[in-house]
Design an enzyme around this catalytic site. Structure first.
Site, PDB file in Angstrom:
ATOM      1  N   ASP A 153      -9.077   0.346   1.917  1.00  0.00           N
ATOM      2  CA  ASP A 153      -8.137  -0.217   2.865  1.00  0.00           C
ATOM      3  C   ASP A 153      -8.540   0.515   4.222  1.00  0.00           C
ATOM      4  OD1 ASP A 153      -5.860  -0.682   4.214  1.00  0.00           O
ATOM      5  OD2 ASP A 153      -4.599   1.295   3.607  1.00  0.00           O
ATOM      6  N   ASP A 158       0.804  -1.384  -0.038  1.00  0.00           N
ATOM      7  CA  ASP A 158       0.029   0.106   0.122  1.00  0.00           C
ATOM      8  C   ASP A 158       0.847   1.400  -0.063  1.00  0.00           C
ATOM      9  OD1 ASP A 158      -2.489   1.530   0.042  1.00  0.00           O
ATOM     10  OD2 ASP A 158      -2.345   1.359   2.143  1.00  0.00           O
ATOM     11  N   GLU A 180     -10.384   3.903   3.721  1.00  0.00           N
ATOM     12  CA  GLU A 180      -9.512   4.327   2.598  1.00  0.00           C
ATOM     13  C   GLU A 180     -10.107   4.345   1.186  1.00  0.00           C
ATOM     14  OE1 GLU A 180      -5.525   3.933   3.765  1.00  0.00           O
ATOM     15  OE2 GLU A 180      -5.554   5.489   5.309  1.00  0.00           O
ATOM     16  N   GLU A 187     -10.050  12.438   7.335  1.00  0.00           N
ATOM     17  CA  GLU A 187      -9.989  13.722   6.631  1.00  0.00           C
ATOM     18  C   GLU A 187     -11.411  14.716   6.736  1.00  0.00           C
ATOM     19  OE1 GLU A 187      -7.807  11.455   3.616  1.00  0.00           O
ATOM     20  OE2 GLU A 187      -6.950  13.468   3.154  1.00  0.00           O
ATOM     21  N   HIS A 209      -3.553  14.086   0.403  1.00  0.00           N
ATOM     22  CA  HIS A 209      -3.918  13.063   1.802  1.00  0.00           C
ATOM     23  C   HIS A 209      -2.520  12.842   2.650  1.00  0.00           C
ATOM     24  CE1 HIS A 209      -4.917   9.538   4.000  1.00  0.00           C
ATOM     25  NE2 HIS A 209      -3.835   9.034   3.708  1.00  0.00           N
ATOM     26  N   GLN A 261      -3.714   2.461  14.941  1.00  0.00           N
ATOM     27  CA  GLN A 261      -2.720   2.800  14.039  1.00  0.00           C
ATOM     28  C   GLN A 261      -1.772   3.891  14.941  1.00  0.00           C
ATOM     29  OE1 GLN A 261      -4.199   4.858  10.351  1.00  0.00           O
ATOM     30  NE2 GLN A 261      -2.095   5.148   9.575  1.00  0.00           N
ATOM     31  N   LYS A 268      -4.288  -2.136  10.076  1.00  0.00           N
ATOM     32  CA  LYS A 268      -4.873  -2.017   8.648  1.00  0.00           C
ATOM     33  C   LYS A 268      -4.919  -3.463   8.375  1.00  0.00           C
ATOM     34  CE  LYS A 268      -3.408   2.179   7.196  1.00  0.00           C
ATOM     35  NZ  LYS A 268      -4.116   2.898   6.383  1.00  0.00           N
ATOM     36  N   GLU A 282      -9.293   3.963  -2.483  1.00  0.00           N
ATOM     37  CA  GLU A 282      -7.978   3.621  -2.979  1.00  0.00           C
ATOM     38  C   GLU A 282      -8.274   3.002  -4.340  1.00  0.00           C
ATOM     39  OE1 GLU A 282      -4.678   2.058  -0.799  1.00  0.00           O
ATOM     40  OE2 GLU A 282      -5.305   3.149   1.065  1.00  0.00           O
ATOM     41  N   ARG A 299      -7.871   3.862  13.239  1.00  0.00           N
ATOM     42  CA  ARG A 299      -7.182   4.957  13.426  1.00  0.00           C
ATOM     43  C   ARG A 299      -6.325   4.927  15.050  1.00  0.00           C
ATOM     44  NH1 ARG A 299      -5.721   5.747   8.306  1.00  0.00           N
ATOM     45  NH2 ARG A 299      -7.554   6.449   7.269  1.00  0.00           N
ATOM     46  N   THR A 340      -8.852  -5.698   3.984  1.00  0.00           N
ATOM     47  CA  THR A 340      -8.561  -4.583   2.787  1.00  0.00           C
ATOM     48  C   THR A 340      -9.459  -5.210   1.638  1.00  0.00           C
ATOM     49  OG1 THR A 340      -6.276  -4.548   3.480  1.00  0.00           O
ATOM     50  CG2 THR A 340      -6.905  -3.814   1.273  1.00  0.00           C
TER      51      THR A 340
END
Ligand code: MN
Length: 416
Positions: free
Chosen positions: A228, A122, A194, A363, A129, A235, A248, A196, A232, A252
């Site tokens: 993904d 990844d 996420e 975000e 971002h 993480q 993570k 992606e 948080r 996925t």
């Protein structure tokens, strides 16, 4: 482009020019198919009926995943694509009365993983971002670390927990730092998405021999949507000094259809200017960005109860990426590391320039400080149990065929 004998509804993302590959569960096992209109053309059945003359190719099309086909390389991919377009055109050599034998309804088909993911990387290739995350995770410091504009930053993820569209995601537990500084072991309270796009590789390289950037096209088969999923809080506690790990690796998700580079050709577009200029091994002769519109929709338990559609919470585009797929592949093999058929390289979260185009909840809600206000009257900082997230992608422009990716969907289940 010729018309297909199978009707393709206006506005469909699956015309004869697309033909994305997937694998569906048939009564006698997994079959490779391509999407056309609202149906699947059963490529396995077509191969069994002798419609592909090359025996190596014909065998690969009867495998239970795309990996064998991926390993045959670009010439074989082009041959299959043009043969499929012949078989599906109005002038098809398949007799009219036989055509129904090769058609499966897409609504009723159960899609499985299109390829076996051999290795999963990844990246972190969106400037917007990376800048947003830098501001959120390391406030008061320069958001971009000094290496970011010099190389496509990435990490190796967990190939075995890549799952196909529709697979539910169990809310993970993990170590989470509390206000007093002590960790507790608890379900994540900051479950995120996420947005992606990933590419899947075909034929590999020999150990010790990097893939030069201008050979990337020979190794990249096609693209899938990627969600993904990210915890948080887990993480934030674990990621320094070695990078993302259990925040993570719990799941996925990828879309069931692999859209080929060939189908995307009309949507190739110029990359953003890179400053400073990358080192020579990261300099590509051709453009490697693609204009692919991307959306995130969120459907809560309440919306489902009211039979309401999911609400679109972000609109972004693959063309915003700072580092291209060719640069990612050249960089990932620049030390001589090998790639194999079925490796998945995801882009990293794709955020655009404005707040309506951010590709993650961290975000969109600025780490929960600005909750999303949904039309249902609900608020969201991060995902709640029962929430369902759907990512969609498509290419669209006047005078060009619409090229759809379908979607990748996943619903959050309570922790176990
Ligand atoms: Mn990611």
């Amino acid at each position: 482009m010729a018309e297909s004998w199978f009707p393709v509804p206006a506005g469909s993302g699956f015309p004869l020019e697309n033909l994305p590959y997937g694998v569906f569960s048939a009564s006698d096992g997994a079959h490779i198919g391509v999407a056309i209109g609202d149906v699947i053309f059963d490529v396995h059945a077509a191969s069994r009926a002798g419609l592909f003359s090359d025996s190596t190719l014909s065998d690969a099309l009867r495998a239970a995943s795309l990996n064998e086909l991926l390993g045959l390389g670009r010439k074989a991919w082009a041959d299959v694509r043009s043969r499929l377009q012949e078989l599906l055109a109005s002038s098809s050599p398949i007799a009219s009365e036989d055509r129904a034998n090769f058609i499966v309804s897409r609504d009723s088909a159960r899609m499985v993983m299109p390829f076996e993911v051999r290795d999963y990387v990844d990246f972190y290739s969106s400037l917007e971002h990376a800048t947003n995350l830098g501001k959120i995770m390391r406030p008061g410091t320069e958001p971009l670390l000094p290496n970011w504009r010099r190389l496509p930053v990435g990490y190796h993820g967990r190939a075995g927990t890549v799952v196909v569209d529709g697979t539910p995601v169990v809310r993970p537990r993990g170590q989470i730092k509390q206000e007093n500084g002590e960790p507790e072991f608890a379900p994540t309270a900051m479950l995120d998405i996420e947005l992606e796009v990933g590419f899947v590789t075909g034929r590999g390289n020999a150990l010790g021999e990097p893939v030069p950037i201008d050979r990337a096209r020979e190794h990249i088969f096609g693209l899938v949507l990627v969600n993904d999923w990210s915890a948080r809080d887990i993480q934030a506690w674990e990621y320094q000094p070695l990078g993302p790990f259990l925040g993570k690796s719990f799941a996925t998700s990828i879309s069931a259809w692999v859209v080929t580079l060939d189908a995307l050709e009309p949507y190739r577009t110029a990359p953003p200017k890179q400053d400073p200029a990358p080192l020579p091994y990261l300099h590509a002769a051709q453009d490697w960005n693609y204009d692919i519109a991307l959306e995130i929709a969120l459907r809560t338990e309440k919306m489902r109860g009211e039979s309401a559609e999911g609400e679109v919470i972000s609109r972004s585009n693959f063309k915003y990426l700072y580092w291209s797929m060719a640069q990612q592949l050249a960089h990932a093999t620049s030390n001589g590391a090998t790639i194999s058929p079925g490796d998945l390289f995801a882009s990293g979260t794709i955020s655009g320039p404005d707040a309506a185009s951010y590709g993650s909840l961290i975000e969109l809600t600025w780490r929960g400080t600005k909750p999303l206000k949904l039309a249902s009257g609900e608020e969201r900082r991060f995902l709640e149990d029962g929430d369902e997230v759907t990512l969609t992608g498509y290419c669209e422009a006047a005078g060009k065929p619409r090229i759809g990716f379908g979607e990748v969907r996943g619903k959050i289940l309570p922790p176990r």
